[in-house]
Design an enzyme around this catalytic site. Structure first.
Site, PDB file in Angstrom:
ATOM      1  N   HIS A  69      89.265 -81.794 -12.159  1.00 36.10           N
ATOM      2  CA  HIS A  69      88.708 -83.143 -12.269  1.00 36.10           C
ATOM      3  C   HIS A  69      87.640 -83.254 -11.182  1.00 36.10           C
ATOM      4  CE1 HIS A  69      92.868 -83.771 -13.714  1.00 36.10           C
ATOM      5  NE2 HIS A  69      92.446 -84.824 -14.377  1.00 36.10           N
ATOM      6  N   ASP A 120      89.340 -84.159  -7.862  1.00 41.71           N
ATOM      7  CA  ASP A 120      90.170 -83.236  -7.079  1.00 41.71           C
ATOM      8  C   ASP A 120      89.346 -82.089  -6.513  1.00 41.71           C
ATOM      9  OD1 ASP A 120      91.778 -83.232 -10.104  1.00 41.71           O
ATOM     10  OD2 ASP A 120      90.542 -81.496  -9.621  1.00 41.71           O
ATOM     11  N   GLU A 123      92.958 -84.983 -25.097  1.00 42.84           N
ATOM     12  CA  GLU A 123      94.339 -84.605 -24.755  1.00 42.84           C
ATOM     13  C   GLU A 123      95.273 -85.763 -25.084  1.00 42.84           C
ATOM     14  OE1 GLU A 123      94.788 -82.698 -20.899  1.00 42.84           O
ATOM     15  OE2 GLU A 123      96.729 -83.670 -20.659  1.00 42.84           O
ATOM     16  N   GLU A 157      99.307 -80.767 -24.673  1.00 40.20           N
ATOM     17  CA  GLU A 157     100.186 -80.579 -23.510  1.00 40.20           C
ATOM     18  C   GLU A 157     101.643 -80.705 -23.935  1.00 40.20           C
ATOM     19  OE1 GLU A 157      98.963 -82.260 -19.820  1.00 40.20           O
ATOM     20  OE2 GLU A 157     101.017 -82.702 -19.203  1.00 40.20           O
ATOM     21  N   HIS A 216     103.469 -83.900 -22.963  1.00 40.46           N
ATOM     22  CA  HIS A 216     102.986 -85.065 -23.706  1.00 40.46           C
ATOM     23  C   HIS A 216     103.581 -85.077 -25.115  1.00 40.46           C
ATOM     24  CE1 HIS A 216      99.132 -85.352 -21.017  1.00 40.46           C
ATOM     25  NE2 HIS A 216     100.250 -85.435 -20.335  1.00 40.46           N
ATOM     26  N   ASP A 258      97.625 -77.371 -22.429  1.00 33.89           N
ATOM     27  CA  ASP A 258      98.105 -77.630 -21.070  1.00 33.89           C
ATOM     28  C   ASP A 258      99.558 -77.183 -21.034  1.00 33.89           C
ATOM     29  OD1 ASP A 258      95.798 -78.479 -19.932  1.00 33.89           O
ATOM     30  OD2 ASP A 258      96.475 -80.512 -19.460  1.00 33.89           O
ATOM     31  N   ASP A 265     105.729 -82.767 -15.591  1.00 35.91           N
ATOM     32  CA  ASP A 265     104.773 -81.667 -15.367  1.00 35.91           C
ATOM     33  C   ASP A 265     105.402 -80.461 -14.692  1.00 35.91           C
ATOM     34  OD1 ASP A 265     102.570 -82.865 -16.563  1.00 35.91           O
ATOM     35  OD2 ASP A 265     101.800 -83.725 -14.700  1.00 35.91           O
ATOM     36  N   ASP A 305      99.056 -77.157 -16.311  1.00 34.64           N
ATOM     37  CA  ASP A 305      99.067 -78.544 -15.832  1.00 34.64           C
ATOM     38  C   ASP A 305     100.492 -78.811 -15.357  1.00 34.64           C
ATOM     39  OD1 ASP A 305      98.542 -81.120 -15.245  1.00 34.64           O
ATOM     40  OD2 ASP A 305      97.881 -81.731 -17.236  1.00 34.64           O
TER      41      ASP A 305
HETATM   42  C1  XUL Z   1      97.909 -86.380 -17.277  1.00 37.56           C
HETATM   43  C2  XUL Z   1      97.309 -85.078 -17.579  1.00 37.56           C
HETATM   44  C3  XUL Z   1      95.995 -84.807 -16.933  1.00 37.56           C
HETATM   45  C4  XUL Z   1      95.011 -84.226 -17.872  1.00 37.56           C
HETATM   46  C5  XUL Z   1      93.608 -84.162 -17.311  1.00 37.56           C
HETATM   47  O1  XUL Z   1      99.153 -86.571 -17.847  1.00 37.56           O
HETATM   48  O2  XUL Z   1      97.877 -84.271 -18.273  1.00 37.56           O
HETATM   49  O3  XUL Z   1      96.203 -83.994 -15.853  1.00 37.56           O
HETATM   50  O4  XUL Z   1      95.370 -82.941 -18.251  1.00 37.56           O
HETATM   51  O5  XUL Z   1      93.162 -85.387 -16.879  1.00 37.56           O
HETATM   52 CO    CO Z   2      97.232 -82.427 -18.997  1.00 41.61          CO
END
Ligand code: XUL
Ligand code: CO
Length: 434
Positions: A99, A102, A230, A266, A269, A294, A307, A337
């Site tokens: 990002h 970061d 995402e 992800e 998610h 992810d 995560d 991630d």
């Molecule tokens: C948040 C997430 C983020 C995205 C990028 O849940 O997964 O880290 O991957 O913004």
């Molecule tokens: Co993510």
């Protein structure tokens, strides 16, 4: 050059090794289905979790002290570049994801933040030139700062929309500079908590406008990255607009954007949406929009976005099965991630966690390749749908039938014979392969 980690280069030692700092299954040059493992598994380091997370959670402060900490946040950003490249090199990871905020800290003004980001990313570029390391994707953090309390592209405040657009433009410029193959949009706070204060129609329109502008800038600026959305169903808002693959696809189609965006799936998610990881991958694959992954996992008993590093072999196998059916991930890859647990606070734990994640996907890849080679599930599925290959079924599949004809057919064939779905047997066979 300062060395940040006392750990040496991580080697493949095979499944019998008891060395915590060695790969047991990830053997990067081993050929699987005609390709070296590392081409199937384009692993990426997440800048944020790896170089920024320090173990804090909702209930407690940091538990980790890193060797690249510095009381000056700009100096620290440069140290993180060195530490990050050392880390990737030692693990043999060839990609990173970042990002804007970061990679470089947010400063007092937007212009100042941009200037510092320019400087730090110049340094990243310099480091890339002397190495194999590439940028998998970039993104803008349009959710952390308090200005984004009600979202970015979906904020009721047009100045916030403009600020987010400026941040995205800049993050796309930096991604271009670093040769990023993809650019990611995670909805962040694009969603809502109560309809009592929210005009959902306006917010969706604005969000689509922001994505359309970014799509156009992707071409105009020469970035030409694969654009990825995402999906995530909840957290931080109660109703995130990018709920899951099917929801995002419907939204994109509504606004004529379905050919411009693919998905970054992800695992955590998916499970927050009460889907399996492979459900989301499958849904993206069959619609031709599987872009990148992810790689992480959630805790089924906690129910929030934990995560965690992916260690679940079953899920990784079924995920890699979808990836293989997709013919690979193309420009995409597998971004960890994932963050080390609060109690895993040593530098060594960072290495151990990546090794665990990489080994899990390597094993998953091996099993998935064997399942696919033997056509275990594919043959079964083919047989299961065989009624659509001839007669009335073929007419349905070819859409050469009317409701009246179907009615006549059913009147003459009303004794139905079904066949077993054999779920338990298929699950047992999968276990044999594992
Ligand atoms: C948040 C997430 C983020 C995205 C990028 O849940 O997964 O880290 O991957 O913004
Ligand atoms: Co993510």
């Amino acid at each position: 050059m300062k060395e940040y980690f006392t750990v040496g280069k991580i080697q493949y030692e095979g499944p019998k090794s008891t060395n915590p700092l060695a790969f047991k299954y990830y053997n990067k040059d081993e050929m699987i289905l005609g390709k070296p493992m590392k081409e199937h598994l384009k692993f990426a380091m997440s800048w944020w979790h790896t170089l920024c997370a320090k173990g804090s959670d909702q209930f407690g402060s940091n538990t980790m002290v890193r060797s690249f900490e510095n009381s000056d946040p700009v100096k620290e950003a440069f140290e993180k570049v060195d530490a990050g490249f050392e880390f990737m090199d030692k693990l043999g990871i060839e990609y990173f994801c970042f990002h804007d905020r970061d990679m470089a800290p947010e400063m007092d003004t937007l212009a100042e933040s941009n200037r510092v980001l320019d400087e730090v990313s110049d340094y990243v570029l310099e480091k890339m030139k002397g190495s194999q390391i590439k940028c998998l994707w970039g993104t803008a953090n349009c959710f952390n700062h308090k200005r984004y309390l009600a979202g970015a592209g979906t904020s009721p405040n047009a100045d916030v929309f403009a600020y987010a657009a400026a941040q995205i433009k800049k993050a796309m410029d930096i991604t271009k500079k670093l040769g990023g193959e993809n650019y990611v949009f995670w909805g962040g706070r694009e969603g809502y908590d109560t309809l009592l204060n929210t005009d959902v129609k306006q917010e969706l329109d604005h969000y689509a406008t922001l994505l359309t502008l970014a799509r156009d800038y992707n071409k105009k600026s020469g970035l030409n990255a694969q654009l990825l959305i995402e999906p995530k169903p909840k957290e931080p808002t109660k109703h995130q607009y990018d709920f899951d693959v099917q929801t995002v696809l419907g939204f994109l189609k509504n606004y004529g954007l379905e050919h411009d965006f693919k998905m970054n799936i992800e695992a955590n998610h998916a499970t927050l949406a009460i889907h399996t990881f492979n459900h989301e991958l499958n849904m993206a694959r069959i619609h031709g929009i599987l872009g990148s992954i992810d790689a992480n996992q959630g805790d089924m008993l906690l129910g929030w976005d934990t995560d965690q590093f992916p260690t679940n072999l079953y899920d990784a196998t079924l995920a890699m099965y979808e990836v293989l059916l997709n013919g690979g991930l193309g420009k995409g890859g597998l971004n960890f991630d994932a963050k080390v647990r609060r109690q895993s606070f040593t530098d060594e734990d960072l290495f151990i966690s990546y090794i665990a994640g990489m080994d899990t996907f390597a094993r998953g890849l091996r099993v998935a390749a064997k399942l696919l080679e033997d056509k275990v599930f594919e043959n079964f599925k083919q047989e299961r749908y065989v009624s659509y290959t001839t007669g009335i079924g073929k007419k349905i599949a070819d859409k050469k039938i009317t409701l009246e004809e179907l009615s006549e057919y059913a009147l003459a064939h009303d004794t139905i014979q079904n066949t077993s779905g054999r779920q338990e047997w298929l699950e047992a066979v999968l276990n044999q392969y594992l």
